[in-house]
Design a protein around this motif. Structure first.
Motif, PDB file in Angstrom:
ATOM      1  N   ILE A   1      -9.665  -3.664  18.263  1.00  0.00           N
ATOM      2  CA  ILE A   1      -9.504  -2.578  19.235  1.00  0.00           C
ATOM      3  C   ILE A   1     -10.825  -2.338  19.970  1.00  0.00           C
ATOM      4  N   TYR A   2     -11.935  -2.358  19.250  1.00  0.00           N
ATOM      5  CA  TYR A   2     -13.239  -2.188  19.882  1.00  0.00           C
ATOM      6  C   TYR A   2     -13.501  -3.294  20.906  1.00  0.00           C
ATOM      7  N   LEU A   3     -13.241  -4.543  20.502  1.00  0.00           N
ATOM      8  CA  LEU A   3     -13.455  -5.653  21.433  1.00  0.00           C
ATOM      9  C   LEU A   3     -12.534  -5.555  22.648  1.00  0.00           C
ATOM     10  N   GLY A   4     -11.297  -5.134  22.419  1.00  0.00           N
ATOM     11  CA  GLY A   4     -10.364  -4.977  23.538  1.00  0.00           C
ATOM     12  C   GLY A   4     -10.781  -3.864  24.481  1.00  0.00           C
ATOM     13  N   TRP A   5     -11.347  -2.813  23.946  1.00  0.00           N
ATOM     14  CA  TRP A   5     -11.719  -1.663  24.766  1.00  0.00           C
ATOM     15  C   TRP A   5     -13.005  -1.899  25.546  1.00  0.00           C
ATOM     16  N   PHE A   6     -14.003  -2.510  24.903  1.00  0.00           N
ATOM     17  CA  PHE A   6     -15.316  -2.606  25.521  1.00  0.00           C
ATOM     18  C   PHE A   6     -15.685  -3.994  26.036  1.00  0.00           C
ATOM     19  N   SER A   7     -14.791  -4.957  25.969  1.00  0.00           N
ATOM     20  CA  SER A   7     -15.130  -6.304  26.445  1.00  0.00           C
ATOM     21  C   SER A   7     -14.984  -6.382  27.962  1.00  0.00           C
ATOM     22  N   SER A   8     -15.520  -7.450  28.521  1.00  0.00           N
ATOM     23  CA  SER A   8     -15.435  -7.645  29.971  1.00  0.00           C
ATOM     24  C   SER A   8     -14.330  -8.647  30.314  1.00  0.00           C
ATOM     25  N   LEU A   9     -13.358  -8.774  29.448  1.00  0.00           N
ATOM     26  CA  LEU A   9     -12.237  -9.688  29.684  1.00  0.00           C
ATOM     27  C   LEU A   9     -11.258  -9.077  30.678  1.00  0.00           C
ATOM     28  N   GLY A  10     -10.268  -9.863  31.042  1.00  0.00           N
ATOM     29  CA  GLY A  10      -9.223  -9.366  31.923  1.00  0.00           C
ATOM     30  C   GLY A  10      -8.342  -8.349  31.220  1.00  0.00           C
ATOM     31  N   VAL A  11      -7.581  -7.629  31.989  1.00  0.00           N
ATOM     32  CA  VAL A  11      -6.737  -6.561  31.456  1.00  0.00           C
ATOM     33  C   VAL A  11      -5.720  -7.113  30.448  1.00  0.00           C
ATOM     34  N   LEU A  12      -5.168  -8.275  30.733  1.00  0.00           N
ATOM     35  CA  LEU A  12      -4.166  -8.864  29.833  1.00  0.00           C
ATOM     36  C   LEU A  12      -4.776  -9.172  28.462  1.00  0.00           C
ATOM     37  N   PHE A  13      -5.976  -9.742  28.449  1.00  0.00           N
ATOM     38  CA  PHE A  13      -6.635 -10.045  27.180  1.00  0.00           C
ATOM     39  C   PHE A  13      -7.037  -8.772  26.440  1.00  0.00           C
ATOM     40  N   LYS A  14      -7.467  -7.761  27.162  1.00  0.00           N
ATOM     41  CA  LYS A  14      -7.806  -6.491  26.527  1.00  0.00           C
ATOM     42  C   LYS A  14      -6.583  -5.886  25.841  1.00  0.00           C
ATOM     43  N   MET A  15      -5.458  -5.896  26.553  1.00  0.00           N
ATOM     44  CA  MET A  15      -4.221  -5.354  25.978  1.00  0.00           C
ATOM     45  C   MET A  15      -3.793  -6.154  24.748  1.00  0.00           C
ATOM     46  N   MET A  16      -3.971  -7.493  24.825  1.00  0.00           N
ATOM     47  CA  MET A  16      -3.600  -8.337  23.694  1.00  0.00           C
ATOM     48  C   MET A  16      -4.460  -8.017  22.475  1.00  0.00           C
ATOM     49  N   LEU A  17      -5.774  -7.848  22.661  1.00  0.00           N
ATOM     50  CA  LEU A  17      -6.668  -7.521  21.555  1.00  0.00           C
ATOM     51  C   LEU A  17      -6.345  -6.158  20.956  1.00  0.00           C
ATOM     52  N   ILE A  18      -6.053  -5.200  21.800  1.00  0.00           N
ATOM     53  CA  ILE A  18      -5.716  -3.862  21.308  1.00  0.00           C
ATOM     54  C   ILE A  18      -4.400  -3.898  20.534  1.00  0.00           C
ATOM     55  N   CYS A  19      -3.421  -4.627  21.034  1.00  0.00           N
ATOM     56  CA  CYS A  19      -2.141  -4.761  20.318  1.00  0.00           C
ATOM     57  C   CYS A  19      -2.332  -5.461  18.969  1.00  0.00           C
TER      58      CYS A  19
END
Length: 156
Positions: free
Chosen positions: A31-49
């Protein structure tokens, strides 16, 4: 279920807390990596999920490891008396180092396939395979595996 319990496989509390803690830690990290990373929105959502899935798996392991397994004359049962496997449905048992088994446990081969079932940290069943172990006591699992081997030799 027979009242004559021959052996019990209990959960090792330190292993239980390490296992549950690791699930939660990985969930927080994702969740931390998904929230604070500089990836695209799709990858952020995937990490948070994936992080929330790890929280779910940790909660599932926490709930599953409040129980234990009992080996009787008839087979292996959970703490509620529900059948995990009957002795007459067991073909063989594998405790080898290269067996695809849970840690601190053993693998049972069944005569007929059963429905999928999973109690994380305690046991899993897929088709004709049943894995027992995970966060269980090593000595107790070994005793049950030995008892199953002896019972199978007497049946054959």
């Amino acid at each position: 279920m027979s009242d004559n319990v021959l052996a019990i496989i209990e959960v090792s509390q330190p292993r239980r807390w390490i296992g549950v803690g690791m699930h939660y830690f990985i969930g927080l990290l994702l969740i931390y990596l998904g929230w604070f990373s500089s990836l695209g929105v799709l990858f952020k959502m995937m990490l948070i999920c994936l992080g929330f899935c790890m929280f779910w798996a940790g909660k599932r392991m926490y709930n599953a490891t409040t129980g234990w397994l009992e080996f009787t004359e008839n087979g292996l049962f959970n703490e509620k008396g529900e059948v995990v496997v009957l002795l007459k449905n067991i073909v063989g048992i594998d405790r080898g180092i290269f067996a695809f088994k849970p840690s601190n446990g053993f693998l049972i081969t069944l005569k007929s396939p059963n429905k999928f079932s999973w109690e994380p940290g305690l046991w899993w069943r897929i088709g004709r395979r049943l894995g027992v172990g995970g966060v269980t006591h090593v000595g107790q699992a070994k005793v049950v595996a030995d008892l199953i081997s002896i019972k199978l030799k007497r049946l054959n």
